[in-house]
Design an enzyme around this catalytic site. Structure first.
Site, PDB file in Angstrom:
ATOM      1  N   ILE A   2     -19.087  -9.362  -9.554  1.00 61.59           N
ATOM      2  CA  ILE A   2     -20.406  -9.175 -10.179  1.00 61.59           C
ATOM      3  C   ILE A   2     -20.729  -7.687 -10.165  1.00 61.59           C
ATOM      4  O   ILE A   2     -20.868  -7.082  -9.101  1.00 61.59           O
ATOM      5  CB  ILE A   2     -21.508  -9.949  -9.425  1.00 61.59           C
ATOM      6  CG1 ILE A   2     -21.066 -11.376  -9.104  1.00 61.59           C
ATOM      7  CG2 ILE A   2     -22.810  -9.914 -10.218  1.00 61.59           C
ATOM      8  CD1 ILE A   2     -20.724 -12.211 -10.295  1.00 61.59           C
TER       9      ILE A   2
ATOM     10  N   LYS B 105     -25.733  -0.495 -14.443  1.00 61.73           N
ATOM     11  CA  LYS B 105     -25.875   0.853 -13.874  1.00 61.73           C
ATOM     12  C   LYS B 105     -24.521   1.528 -13.659  1.00 61.73           C
ATOM     13  O   LYS B 105     -24.456   2.721 -13.354  1.00 61.73           O
ATOM     14  CB  LYS B 105     -26.658   0.783 -12.563  1.00 61.73           C
ATOM     15  CG  LYS B 105     -28.118   0.378 -12.761  1.00 61.73           C
ATOM     16  CD  LYS B 105     -28.849   0.219 -11.449  1.00 61.73           C
ATOM     17  CE  LYS B 105     -30.324  -0.090 -11.680  1.00 61.73           C
ATOM     18  NZ  LYS B 105     -30.546  -1.359 -12.394  1.00 61.73           N
TER      19      LYS B 105
END
Length: 645
Positions: free
Chosen positions: A408, A412
């Protein structure tokens, strides 16, 4: 008056039913004699009444027609009464046949028996409906009742109304149903006319409405936002029904019909998942979820319990959060195959024991530090968890022949401006390059990358809610800051779908929809709380935090992504790396992190990820040092490894 209503003892209902059955017999006999009372044989009538009492007592006890609460009588109760009346009539008919055979006469004539059956059903049903109507009348006679519109006249709307009707503590009066379906307009639901949604404004004014309840799961988000705007302008409280799995439970509490949340108003369409394909792949498998007690990890666990896995190992270092998740799972029948394991992903010894003992076949790696400002102040710790932790888990996955490893990641990681995003990008590079090595041929490494999730621990929406509850102010970093959002269940469904379709080495990017202006989000939440922004609750601007961007990048345009068969999942076109070189640099980075040399850590991160440019951070000075330096893992690498020529 209705705060506490005693339920009438069942024996009284039973006695009333027997008495009314006898009255039904008397009426039937009188009608069969054409109202000529003098022609009635009272001796035979007395014997008939005794037989009715005996037969009905037996039937009522067997079918328990007296067991229901009279004021909550429904169609099901009427069906049960009809069944008991027909059974009684049949038994009396058999009794008559026996008497004719033995003595040559009957107790009740056939005409009387037919009339008795009809009157019994009508009387037993009518008195219950009258009692129910009387209860509702006195209940709704309260002076301080709130006038409510239910938006949605389907099954959910009917359940919503019944929920209030069946709760004596509820102080609401349903004044109208409203629906968008023209086929329902003009019809009635429990005596209340269904009005067209186009007339909502006029209905609100004419009915002096206090509340509106959304009782439909199919109202488009745009339409729902229009209705909420109308209600907020008129000072009307807006409520929402709970999910279908909660609403369909028996004896649902009206307290579960809650104030509408900001999440309910986002334009997010339902996710299409290949449940059959995912289920077939996970069936009988041992699945490990790291960071399982976090917002994303815990929802992945909940989603996994829908499939026939052999074992789900939930891994987290937070004892309390993991314990709470374990308790939640134990309440579900599918939770029996969930095992909680306390450990830290950067503890190689503990993780080695986990893999050797449980031998997971699938790994969903959600463990990570995610808060940007904290990681900006603690670069070494960010590297230890987000890079070392990922490396430890990925290496063990290869060693123990894990079939799939799903990491995951975050948006960003795209052109990172902060430590957290850069760490996640390095973790992406490591697992992606590891996927292409000969030693990892048995393990497929897949990365999923998405933006902010609504309601996750420490995210903006829970923080805004707390600030509003405290009376403000609501703090936003910048008037123009925007973010992409999706719900936690939606994100986790896409993680499972991407994990299923992944062949190894991909970075899957999710369609996050439209970006949301955070200042507008704050204003909307204040309005939904029944207050006015900058009047009842102030909005203040604190300035961008270290490492924070005004706008997040998703890398989801046609130039940089490839489509998949799922309309919400794309594959990012990212550069491939040589694993041996990546491993060498990552080990060096981790070594500096272990000795907490933050400056060297950040400097090496910037060399590993050339597109990492600090924003609003003390580490911006390092960018100036590297301005004329070309130092990358692969000679000739461009300064945006996510964007290929």
């Amino acid at each position: 008056m209705f705060s506490k209503i005693e339920i009438v003892p069942r024996w009284i209902i039973f006695a009333i039913d027997i008495c009314l059955s006898v009255i039904a017999l008397l009426l039937a006999e009188v009608i069969s004699k054409n109202f000529n009372i003098t022609s009635i044989d009272f001796q035979t009538l007395y014997q008939s009444a005794l037989s009715v009492i005996v037969v009905n007592s037996i039937v009522f006890c067997i079918l328990k027609t007296y067991a229901g609460i009279v004021r909550y009588t429904s169609a099901q109760d009427s069906v049960k009464i009809l069944g008991s009346v027909l059974l009684s009539a049949f038994l009396i008919f058999i009794l008559n046949a026996v008497l004719v055979t033995l003595y040559g006469h009957t107790l009740i004539s056939f005409t009387t028996l037919v009339n008795f059956t009809l009157f019994s059903f009508l009387i037993l049903t009518a008195y219950r409906m009258m009692a129910k109507s009387a209860f509702l009348f006195f209940k709704h006679a309260k002076i301080d009742k709130r006038r409510v519109i239910i938006y949605g006249a389907g099954e959910a709307g009917l359940v919503t109304k019944r929920t209030f009707d069946h709760d004596p503590k509820t102080n609401k009066k349903i004044v109208a149903f409203v629906d968008d379906d023209d086929r329902k307009i003009g019809k009635t639901v429990n005596g209340i006319i269904i009005k067209p949604a186009t007339e909502l404004d006029g209905i609100i004014n004419s009915k002096e409405v206090d509340e509106l309840i959304f009782a439909s799961y199919s109202i488009p988000a745009t339409r729902k936002n229009q209705i909420v705007d109308l209600c907020l302008d008129k000072g009307i409280r807006v409520l929402n029904i709970p999910p279908p799995e909660v609403l369909t439970k028996p004896n649902i509490s009206p307290k579960l019909i809650h104030k509408i949340n900001i999440e309910d108003l986002l334009d997010r369409k339902p996710i299409r998942m290949d449940m059959q394909g995912i289920g077939a792949e996970l069936k009988g498998k041992r699945v490990l979820v790291s960071g399982a007690a976090g917002s994303i990890g815990s929802e992945i666990v909940r989603q996994l319990t829908k499939f026939e896995t052999a074992l789900i190992i939930i891994l987290d270092q937070s004892e309390t959060a993991l314990h709470n998740l374990s308790l939640e799972m134990s309440e579900h029948k599918s939770g029996s195959n969930v095992h909680a394991f306390i450990g830290d992903v950067k503890d190689s010894g503990r993780m080695a024991f986990l893999f050797s003992h449980f031998k997971p076949q699938y790994v969903y790696h959600a463990a990570a530090y995610k808060h940007v400002p904290l990681m900006e102040d603690n670069p070494a710790e960010s590297v230890k968890t987000n890079v070392l932790g990922t490396k430890t888990m990925a290496d063990l996955a290869v060693k123990h022949n894990v079939e799939k490893f799903v990491m995951i990641s975050t948006d960003k990681a795209v052109n990172p401006t902060n430590i957290m995003g850069a760490c996640k990008r390095i973790a992406e590079i490591y697992v992606q390059s590891l996927n292409n090595t000969p030693t990892a041929l048995g393990t497929r490494f897949i990365t999923t990358r998405f933006g902010n999730v609504l309601g996750s621990n420490g995210s903006v929406i829970p923080r805004f809610k707390q600030q509003i509850e405290r009376g403000g102010p609501v703090t936003v970093t910048h008037p123009d800051i925007t973010r992409y959002f999706m719900t936690i269940p939606e994100a986790c469904q896409l993680v499972l779908e991407a994990g299923y379709m992944g062949k190894g080495g991909e970075i899957f990017i999710f369609d996050m929809g439209k970006s949301v202006k955070i200042a507008d989000l704050a204003k909307r939440m204040i309005q939904l709380a029944g207050m006015e922004p900058n009047k009842d609750i102030q909005i203040s601007y604190s300035g961008l935090r270290p490492g924070e961007k005004l706008y997040e990048e998703l890398l989801n345009d046609n130039e940089n992504t490839l489509p998949t068969h799922h309309e919400k999942i794309m594959i990012g076109k990212v550069r491939e790396y040589v694993f041996e070189e990546v491993e060498k640099e990552v080990i060096s980075l981790i070594s500096d992190a272990i000795v907490n040399d933050n400056r060297r850590v950040v400097l090496k991160m910037k060399r590993l990820v050339p597109e990492f440019k600090s924003k609003n951070s003390k580490f911006e000075e390092l960018d100036h040092l590297l301005e004329n330096e070309i130092s990358t893992i692969i000679p000739g690498d461009i300064h945006n490894s996510d964007k290929l020529a």
